[in-house]
Design a protein around this motif. Sequence first.
Motif, mmCIF file in Angstrom:
data_model
loop_
_atom_site.group_PDB
_atom_site.id
_atom_site.type_symbol
_atom_site.label_atom_id
_atom_site.label_comp_id
_atom_site.label_asym_id
_atom_site.label_seq_id
_atom_site.Cartn_x
_atom_site.Cartn_y
_atom_site.Cartn_z
ATOM 1 N N UNK A 31 -48.877 60.897 9.880
ATOM 2 C CA UNK A 31 -50.273 60.562 10.160
ATOM 3 C C UNK A 31 -50.534 60.601 11.659
ATOM 4 N N UNK A 32 -49.607 60.028 12.444
ATOM 5 C CA UNK A 32 -49.754 60.052 13.904
ATOM 6 C C UNK A 32 -49.746 61.481 14.431
ATOM 7 N N UNK A 33 -48.891 62.309 13.830
ATOM 8 C CA UNK A 33 -48.796 63.699 14.296
ATOM 9 C C UNK A 33 -50.079 64.471 14.020
ATOM 10 N N UNK A 34 -50.612 64.328 12.788
ATOM 11 C CA UNK A 34 -51.844 65.047 12.467
ATOM 12 C C UNK A 34 -53.024 64.505 13.270
ATOM 13 N N UNK A 35 -53.058 63.196 13.524
ATOM 14 C CA UNK A 35 -54.110 62.635 14.372
ATOM 15 C C UNK A 35 -53.999 63.193 15.780
ATOM 16 N N UNK A 36 -52.762 63.324 16.259
ATOM 17 C CA UNK A 36 -52.544 63.883 17.592
ATOM 18 C C UNK A 36 -53.019 65.326 17.678
ATOM 19 N N UNK A 37 -52.733 66.098 16.634
ATOM 20 C CA UNK A 37 -53.215 67.492 16.616
ATOM 21 C C UNK A 37 -54.737 67.537 16.700
ATOM 22 N N UNK A 38 -55.379 66.715 15.877
ATOM 23 C CA UNK A 38 -56.834 66.722 15.832
ATOM 24 C C UNK A 38 -57.431 66.292 17.167
ATOM 25 N N UNK A 39 -56.862 65.253 17.774
ATOM 26 C CA UNK A 39 -57.379 64.773 19.057
ATOM 27 C C UNK A 39 -57.178 65.806 20.154
ATOM 28 N N UNK A 40 -56.011 66.465 20.151
ATOM 29 C CA UNK A 40 -55.737 67.467 21.178
ATOM 30 C C UNK A 40 -56.700 68.636 21.068
ATOM 31 N N UNK A 41 -56.913 69.121 19.840
ATOM 32 C CA UNK A 41 -57.830 70.244 19.649
ATOM 33 C C UNK A 41 -59.251 69.861 20.049
ATOM 34 N N UNK A 42 -59.647 68.631 19.747
ATOM 35 C CA UNK A 42 -60.980 68.183 20.120
ATOM 36 C C UNK A 42 -61.151 68.132 21.636
ATOM 37 N N UNK A 43 -60.082 67.694 22.332
ATOM 38 C CA UNK A 43 -60.142 67.596 23.792
ATOM 39 C C UNK A 43 -60.106 68.957 24.473
ATOM 40 N N UNK A 44 -59.649 69.972 23.751
ATOM 41 C CA UNK A 44 -59.522 71.304 24.353
ATOM 42 C C UNK A 44 -60.594 72.269 23.862
ATOM 43 N N UNK A 45 -61.621 71.728 23.195
ATOM 44 C CA UNK A 45 -62.664 72.600 22.643
ATOM 45 C C UNK A 45 -63.325 73.437 23.733
ATOM 46 N N UNK A 46 -63.507 72.855 24.911
ATOM 47 C CA UNK A 46 -64.144 73.573 26.024
ATOM 48 C C UNK A 46 -63.130 74.234 26.938
ATOM 49 N N UNK A 47 -61.894 74.326 26.510
ATOM 50 C CA UNK A 47 -60.841 75.022 27.262
ATOM 51 C C UNK A 47 -60.235 76.082 26.364
ATOM 52 N N UNK A 48 -60.902 77.193 26.231
ATOM 53 C CA UNK A 48 -60.495 78.204 25.232
ATOM 54 C C UNK A 48 -59.038 78.606 25.312
ATOM 55 N N UNK A 49 -58.536 78.758 26.510
ATOM 56 C CA UNK A 49 -57.138 79.200 26.639
ATOM 57 C C UNK A 49 -56.175 78.180 26.049
ATOM 58 N N UNK A 50 -56.321 76.924 26.486
ATOM 59 C CA UNK A 50 -55.433 75.880 25.965
ATOM 60 C C UNK A 50 -55.658 75.657 24.478
ATOM 61 N N UNK A 51 -56.919 75.781 24.039
ATOM 62 C CA UNK A 51 -57.237 75.615 22.621
ATOM 63 C C UNK A 51 -56.502 76.654 21.776
ATOM 64 N N UNK A 52 -56.477 77.871 22.281
ATOM 65 C CA UNK A 52 -55.811 78.955 21.529
ATOM 66 C C UNK A 52 -54.306 78.713 21.474
ATOM 67 N N UNK A 53 -53.728 78.332 22.598
ATOM 68 C CA UNK A 53 -52.277 78.062 22.639
ATOM 69 C C UNK A 53 -51.920 76.928 21.698
ATOM 70 N N UNK A 54 -52.674 75.834 21.770
ATOM 71 C CA UNK A 54 -52.384 74.683 20.908
ATOM 72 C C UNK A 54 -52.565 75.039 19.444
ATOM 73 N N UNK A 55 -53.567 75.848 19.145
ATOM 74 C CA UNK A 55 -53.832 76.216 17.756
ATOM 75 C C UNK A 55 -52.669 76.983 17.155
ATOM 76 N N UNK A 56 -52.136 77.937 17.915
ATOM 77 C CA UNK A 56 -50.995 78.695 17.404
ATOM 78 C C UNK A 56 -49.788 77.789 17.163
#
Length: 394
Positions: free
Chosen positions: A205-230
């Motif tokens: 649960x902590x891991x999936x919450x962390x993924x969601x929070x990280x992606x939300x924080x990187x929404x306006x940072x396309x490069x980091x968002x793409x790296x994190x998504x992969x």
Amino acid sequence: MEVSGKKLRKYCKPCEQRKASTYSDGFCSQCEEEMCQRCFDTHKQWKLNRGHRLDPTVGAISNKGETPTFDNCSKHLNEPIKFFCPEHGQVGCGDCMVISHKSCKVEYILEHIDGYKDGKQFKMLKKDIETYDNEAKSLLGSIRRNKNHVKDVNNKFALDVKLFRDKIISHITKLADAMLKYGDDIMEAGMKKIENLEKENKSLVDETNGMRDTLQSEVDQPYKLFISSLSYKQNLHLVRDQLERIKANNKIETYDFMPDCNLEQLMKTCKQLGVLHKSTGSGAALREESVKANEAAPVTKTLCSPKDQPLLNRQLVCTNVIIDGDLISYDEKAKGDRGLFIDKKKLKHLDCFEIEVMSIGRDGGIAIGVVPDDYPNNLLPGLGNDSYGYHSDG
């Protein structure tokens, strides 16, 4: 290895003539000139230009912000991470692509980050994360209910033991305490297993919450968002496998106390208080329906009449076994490692007998058969001359 040789978007020519720097949105092939969308819309207002078409500039980056700063590769120092391999879903620097993906069609990261957050892949990734997050939270509730159920099972077990113990004389108390200890050991093992599952599931649960929070924080940072998504897309496979394993292990061992109805009659010869009957349910949901949290299981009192003892009356040899009516069981406290019962009744032509095997125990086995009068007592039926036997080991 194929690496795209496309260039970054050029500047709008009409804007340059006005001393402004604006990225081009496309190329007007009729005018042979790079233009931004605003200039092209103005350009098409003229009657002679209404048939012109703006072809998107290949390899363009978003003009909504500056070119992002590249992260350095962890394997090749000072080499920026600019490429990714769609076939393997991995990113890396040029050296990584040459070494590990030379036969793949490698693409440039900046060609894909514009609009990625509104794309189908990113939406699917967020949907998968949400799905696994909800599943993990639901499973956590089931684990916690089972945690309470472990206590409920033991409470019922302990209560049954104590009710039966009160009916017999004081010297049986020692055997009752031993049986209670047996149940407590099983409960401790069950609690430890469930607590480990709870801890493991909480980490998911902590891991999936962390993924969601990280992606939300990187929404306006396309490069980091793409790296994190992969990266998260690969991690979700592990999350899925771990969830399946937790679900498969989210089962507890249930058991009931089965009192010996003839204990008072056989007090002088009885060597055990009863039988600790174990059973594993088919799933947590079924057990949770029958046992509610904070609600003690109902106690059923059974009036037992004295049993007939046909086996005791007919025993020819009875070694290291306990007889209760028509039930034979191995004596766990016996000195030998083998229990033996021989019925003195002789079988005639067309005679038969029937036996139901209740359990073969954890490490033992059962042999059943017919033997001649002079058959050795230390030899299983079916292994010696003139004998027939069935063995539980196949």
